[in-house]
Motif scaffolding. Structure first.
Motif, PDB file in Angstrom:
ATOM      1  N   GLU A 260       0.826  -1.208   0.000  1.00 28.42           N
ATOM      2  CA  GLU A 260       0.000   0.000   0.000  1.00 28.42           C
ATOM      3  C   GLU A 260       0.864   1.264   0.000  1.00 28.42           C
ATOM      4  O   GLU A 260       0.511   2.261  -0.646  1.00 28.42           O
ATOM      5  CB  GLU A 260      -0.925  -0.024   1.219  1.00 28.42           C
ATOM      6  CG  GLU A 260      -1.955  -1.143   1.158  1.00 28.42           C
ATOM      7  CD  GLU A 260      -2.796  -1.208   2.416  1.00 28.42           C
ATOM      8  OE1 GLU A 260      -2.459  -0.483   3.376  1.00 28.42           O
ATOM      9  OE2 GLU A 260      -3.781  -1.977   2.429  1.00 28.42           O
ATOM     10  N   PHE A 261       1.987   1.198   0.702  1.00 30.00           N
ATOM     11  CA  PHE A 261       2.914   2.337   0.679  1.00 30.00           C
ATOM     12  C   PHE A 261       3.490   2.539  -0.727  1.00 30.00           C
ATOM     13  O   PHE A 261       3.565   3.672  -1.224  1.00 30.00           O
ATOM     14  CB  PHE A 261       4.036   2.087   1.684  1.00 30.00           C
ATOM     15  CG  PHE A 261       5.114   3.137   1.672  1.00 30.00           C
ATOM     16  CD1 PHE A 261       4.907   4.381   2.255  1.00 30.00           C
ATOM     17  CD2 PHE A 261       6.334   2.894   1.063  1.00 30.00           C
ATOM     18  CE1 PHE A 261       5.893   5.359   2.241  1.00 30.00           C
ATOM     19  CE2 PHE A 261       7.327   3.860   1.044  1.00 30.00           C
ATOM     20  CZ  PHE A 261       7.107   5.092   1.633  1.00 30.00           C
ATOM     21  N   GLU A 262       3.887   1.435  -1.376  1.00 28.90           N
ATOM     22  CA  GLU A 262       4.415   1.529  -2.745  1.00 28.90           C
ATOM     23  C   GLU A 262       3.371   2.072  -3.703  1.00 28.90           C
ATOM     24  O   GLU A 262       3.676   2.887  -4.587  1.00 28.90           O
ATOM     25  CB  GLU A 262       4.893   0.158  -3.213  1.00 28.90           C
ATOM     26  CG  GLU A 262       5.486   0.159  -4.612  1.00 28.90           C
ATOM     27  CD  GLU A 262       5.858  -1.223  -5.105  1.00 28.90           C
ATOM     28  OE1 GLU A 262       6.425  -1.323  -6.209  1.00 28.90           O
ATOM     29  OE2 GLU A 262       5.576  -2.204  -4.383  1.00 28.90           O
ATOM     30  N   ALA A 263       2.121   1.636  -3.551  1.00 30.36           N
ATOM     31  CA  ALA A 263       1.048   2.119  -4.422  1.00 30.36           C
ATOM     32  C   ALA A 263       0.873   3.625  -4.288  1.00 30.36           C
ATOM     33  O   ALA A 263       0.736   4.339  -5.290  1.00 30.36           O
ATOM     34  CB  ALA A 263      -0.258   1.395  -4.093  1.00 30.36           C
ATOM     35  N   GLY A 264       0.894   4.131  -3.063  1.00 28.66           N
ATOM     36  CA  GLY A 264       0.757   5.574  -2.862  1.00 28.66           C
ATOM     37  C   GLY A 264       1.906   6.348  -3.467  1.00 28.66           C
ATOM     38  O   GLY A 264       1.705   7.400  -4.106  1.00 28.66           O
ATOM     39  N   ILE A 265       3.136   5.823  -3.299  1.00 28.47           N
ATOM     40  CA  ILE A 265       4.306   6.503  -3.855  1.00 28.47           C
ATOM     41  C   ILE A 265       4.236   6.557  -5.377  1.00 28.47           C
ATOM     42  O   ILE A 265       4.469   7.605  -6.005  1.00 28.47           O
ATOM     43  CB  ILE A 265       5.592   5.787  -3.403  1.00 28.47           C
ATOM     44  CG1 ILE A 265       5.818   5.977  -1.899  1.00 28.47           C
ATOM     45  CG2 ILE A 265       6.798   6.303  -4.187  1.00 28.47           C
ATOM     46  CD1 ILE A 265       6.102   7.385  -1.475  1.00 28.47           C
ATOM     47  N   LEU A 266       3.895   5.429  -6.013  1.00 29.19           N
ATOM     48  CA  LEU A 266       3.869   5.367  -7.478  1.00 29.19           C
ATOM     49  C   LEU A 266       2.779   6.266  -8.062  1.00 29.19           C
ATOM     50  O   LEU A 266       2.994   6.944  -9.075  1.00 29.19           O
ATOM     51  CB  LEU A 266       3.676   3.926  -7.943  1.00 29.19           C
ATOM     52  CG  LEU A 266       4.825   2.957  -7.654  1.00 29.19           C
ATOM     53  CD1 LEU A 266       4.474   1.559  -8.154  1.00 29.19           C
ATOM     54  CD2 LEU A 266       6.118   3.433  -8.316  1.00 29.19           C
ATOM     55  N   VAL A 267       1.616   6.272  -7.433  1.00 30.13           N
ATOM     56  CA  VAL A 267       0.519   7.099  -7.945  1.00 30.13           C
ATOM     57  C   VAL A 267       0.862   8.580  -7.831  1.00 30.13           C
ATOM     58  O   VAL A 267       0.658   9.356  -8.782  1.00 30.13           O
ATOM     59  CB  VAL A 267      -0.782   6.783  -7.188  1.00 30.13           C
ATOM     60  CG1 VAL A 267      -1.863   7.804  -7.542  1.00 30.13           C
ATOM     61  CG2 VAL A 267      -1.264   5.381  -7.530  1.00 30.13           C
ATOM     62  N   GLU A 268       1.396   8.987  -6.687  1.00 35.62           N
ATOM     63  CA  GLU A 268       1.761  10.393  -6.517  1.00 35.62           C
ATOM     64  C   GLU A 268       2.887  10.792  -7.461  1.00 35.62           C
ATOM     65  O   GLU A 268       2.882  11.892  -8.024  1.00 35.62           O
ATOM     66  CB  GLU A 268       2.166  10.653  -5.067  1.00 35.62           C
ATOM     67  CG  GLU A 268       1.014  10.548  -4.078  1.00 35.62           C
ATOM     68  CD  GLU A 268      -0.101  11.525  -4.406  1.00 35.62           C
ATOM     69  OE1 GLU A 268       0.198  12.671  -4.796  1.00 35.62           O
ATOM     70  OE2 GLU A 268      -1.291  11.137  -4.270  1.00 35.62           O
ATOM     71  N   LYS A 269       3.852   9.906  -7.646  1.00 32.11           N
ATOM     72  CA  LYS A 269       4.957  10.216  -8.551  1.00 32.11           C
ATOM     73  C   LYS A 269       4.473  10.329  -9.991  1.00 32.11           C
ATOM     74  O   LYS A 269       4.918  11.203 -10.746  1.00 32.11           O
ATOM     75  CB  LYS A 269       6.035   9.137  -8.445  1.00 32.11           C
ATOM     76  CG  LYS A 269       7.335   9.492  -9.138  1.00 32.11           C
ATOM     77  CD  LYS A 269       8.413   8.468  -8.861  1.00 32.11           C
ATOM     78  CE  LYS A 269       9.726   8.858  -9.538  1.00 32.11           C
ATOM     79  NZ  LYS A 269      10.797   7.861  -9.269  1.00 32.11           N
ATOM     80  N   LEU A 270       3.532   9.463 -10.370  1.00 34.80           N
ATOM     81  CA  LEU A 270       2.975   9.534 -11.720  1.00 34.80           C
ATOM     82  C   LEU A 270       2.253  10.855 -11.942  1.00 34.80           C
ATOM     83  O   LEU A 270       2.397  11.488 -13.003  1.00 34.80           O
ATOM     84  CB  LEU A 270       2.030   8.356 -11.948  1.00 34.80           C
ATOM     85  CG  LEU A 270       1.315   8.298 -13.301  1.00 34.80           C
ATOM     86  CD1 LEU A 270       2.325   8.242 -14.440  1.00 34.80           C
ATOM     87  CD2 LEU A 270       0.376   7.102 -13.364  1.00 34.80           C
ATOM     88  N   ARG A 271       1.502  11.297 -10.974  1.00 31.35           N
ATOM     89  CA  ARG A 271       0.799  12.571 -11.097  1.00 31.35           C
ATOM     90  C   ARG A 271       1.775  13.738 -11.178  1.00 31.35           C
ATOM     91  O   ARG A 271       1.567  14.690 -11.947  1.00 31.35           O
ATOM     92  CB  ARG A 271      -0.154  12.749  -9.920  1.00 31.35           C
ATOM     93  CG  ARG A 271      -1.371  11.820  -9.981  1.00 31.35           C
ATOM     94  CD  ARG A 271      -2.200  11.883  -8.716  1.00 31.35           C
ATOM     95  NE  ARG A 271      -3.406  11.048  -8.836  1.00 31.35           N
ATOM     96  CZ  ARG A 271      -4.200  10.738  -7.822  1.00 31.35           C
ATOM     97  NH1 ARG A 271      -3.927  11.217  -6.602  1.00 31.35           N
ATOM     98  NH2 ARG A 271      -5.267   9.985  -8.008  1.00 31.35           N
ATOM     99  N   GLN A 272       2.846  13.682 -10.405  1.00 33.49           N
ATOM    100  CA  GLN A 272       3.850  14.744 -10.449  1.00 33.49           C
ATOM    101  C   GLN A 272       4.539  14.787 -11.810  1.00 33.49           C
ATOM    102  O   GLN A 272       4.763  15.872 -12.372  1.00 33.49           O
ATOM    103  CB  GLN A 272       4.877  14.530  -9.342  1.00 33.49           C
ATOM    104  CG  GLN A 272       4.334  14.743  -7.940  1.00 33.49           C
ATOM    105  CD  GLN A 272       5.342  14.392  -6.862  1.00 33.49           C
ATOM    106  OE1 GLN A 272       6.484  14.058  -7.158  1.00 33.49           O
ATOM    107  NE2 GLN A 272       4.911  14.457  -5.609  1.00 33.49           N
TER     108      GLN A 272
END
Length: 410
Positions: A260-272
């Motif tokens: 779940e931590f990895e999912a949050g990091i990847l989604v936020e990084k993709l948006r950035q």
């Protein structure tokens, strides 16, 4: 600036015409590295004047190179000098820019030509820095070299932004594939068939509901409000309900805290990354508007701000081209055929696919968009009704229109 670039190009063309057998040229072949460069000094007749000079990639090293050049010119009564470089990443650019500012003739040699010519020096495939420098000098003595382009600041900015956008798009694609092929495939495989329909909602599901059991414990209305920002209609609800219905029977693994931590990091990084891409594209538009040809290119069906910028960035100064065929060669749209032992009707020409692959891709994509508009009176394609094929000549009429607008605006 265009006049100065034209003068340099004319000087290069003159050098190509007179280099073979010249008795007044000093040829300096330089093998480029990160910290130290290797230089070979010779003549166009094949005579070695100084076999190896090692100099640092800094101002002191450049001065050492020029001091040796002046000494050899005086010693052997040579009046002209040409420096040849093989492009190696970005390591050759500081030296090339310094020599260009000092008003020296600078040329580059193709890496393919260097590779094919290496064994011709001594019949061996042995490779080392001294031999590479001599190989470069040998190609220059035959006139097998290319013009060293030193574009204007606007063209440089445009090329840098296009290169940055390309790297950002690769990073965006990498993040999307990590989310889809790593997280979803492991924890919620049923979501994969819906992934390409509305990615913003899918990212919200990955970010907040990676575990299908969380969705199964919710009411549909609660799930709908969590993953959407606004209601778009019946199709949206039908799609999200199908995802909600598949959650209780999901065969995915149970995600842990790390997932779940990895999912949050990847989604936020993709948006950035996507936000940075939007800013980069806005900068590309602003830089492109500084060129008179930019607005002309946008009038062609299929050409948008990005493709127009790619065309301008790849062509650079149009004045250095004498005709449209040279620009077609730059894009790799010149025709080639194996006619050995064949009649003309049996040798089918296809595009060479050499040169600038980014320019070739951009022009072909623009031609694909313009193709359905061929019956419109303003469309550049009216002669052929065949389907596009990247191996044939169908998009060349569009390319010629592009070239015409870019060349004629000068």
């Amino acid at each position: 600036m265009n006049n100065q670039a034209c003068i340099k190009h004319e000087r290069f063309c003159q050098f190509r015409r007179e280099i073979r057998g010249s008795k007044e040229h000093l040829i300096v072949g330089i093998d480029i590295a990160k910290d130290k460069h290797y230089a070979f000094f010779g003549t166009s007749t094949g005579k070695t004047l100084f076999k190896r000079l090692i100099f640092d990639n800094n101002l002191e090293g450049y001065k050492k190179l020029l001091a040796r050049v002046d000494a050899i010119k005086v010693q052997h009564c040579l009046s002209k000098v040409v420096f040849g470089l093989e492009p190696t990443g970005n390591y050759h650019k500081p030296l090339g820019a310094y020599l260009d500012r000092c008003d020296f003739t600078v040329v580059i040699v193709s890496g393919v030509a260097v590779k094919r010519n290496r064994e011709l020096l001594d019949g061996r495939w042995d490779k080392h820095d001294t031999k590479c420098a001599a190989n470069i000098a040998d190609l220059i003595s035959q006139g097998k070299c290319l013009f060293y382009d030193s574009p204007s600041k606007e063209i440089t900015d445009l090329r840098n932004l296009l290169s940055l956008r390309k790297r950002l798009k690769k990073e965006e694609h990498s993040l999307r594939m990590r989310i889809r092929n790593n997280l979803l495939a492991k924890y919620f495989p049923e979501l994969d068939k819906f992934y390409g329909q509305c990615e913003s909602e899918n990212l919200a599901i990955v970010r907040w509901c990676l575990d299908p059991r969380i969705i199964a414990d919710m009411e549909f209305d609660q799930f709908f409000k969590m993953v959407t920002r606004r209601e778009r209609g019946i199709a949206q609800k039908k799609r999200l309900r199908a995802i909600w219905d598949s959650a209780p029977d999901s065969v995915g693994c149970i995600p842990g805290e790390s997932s779940e931590f990895e999912a949050g990091i990847l989604v936020e990084k993709l948006r950035q990354v996507r936000q940075v891409i939007e800013k980069t594209e806005d900068l590309i538009k602003n830089v492109g508007k500084q060129f008179p040809a930019y607005s002309l290119l946008l009038t062609i069906p299929g050409v948008g701000p990005y493709i127009a910028s790619v065309i301008l960035g790849a062509i650079g100064n149009p004045s250095r081209f004498k005709n449209r065929k040279q620009v077609l060669k730059l894009a790799g749209y010149d025709l080639s055929a194996n006619r050995s032992g064949k009649t003309s009707k049996d040798a089918v020409p296809v595009i060479s696919k050499k040169g600038n692959s980014v320019l070739r891709y951009a022009l072909y994509q623009a031609a694909l968009v313009a193709r359905p508009l061929q019956n419109a009176p303003f469309c550049p394609i009216t002669a052929s009704g065949k389907n596009f094929n990247p191996r044939n000549t169908q998009c060349i009429p569009v390319v010629e229109i592009f070239v015409f607008l870019v060349l004629e605006q000068n």
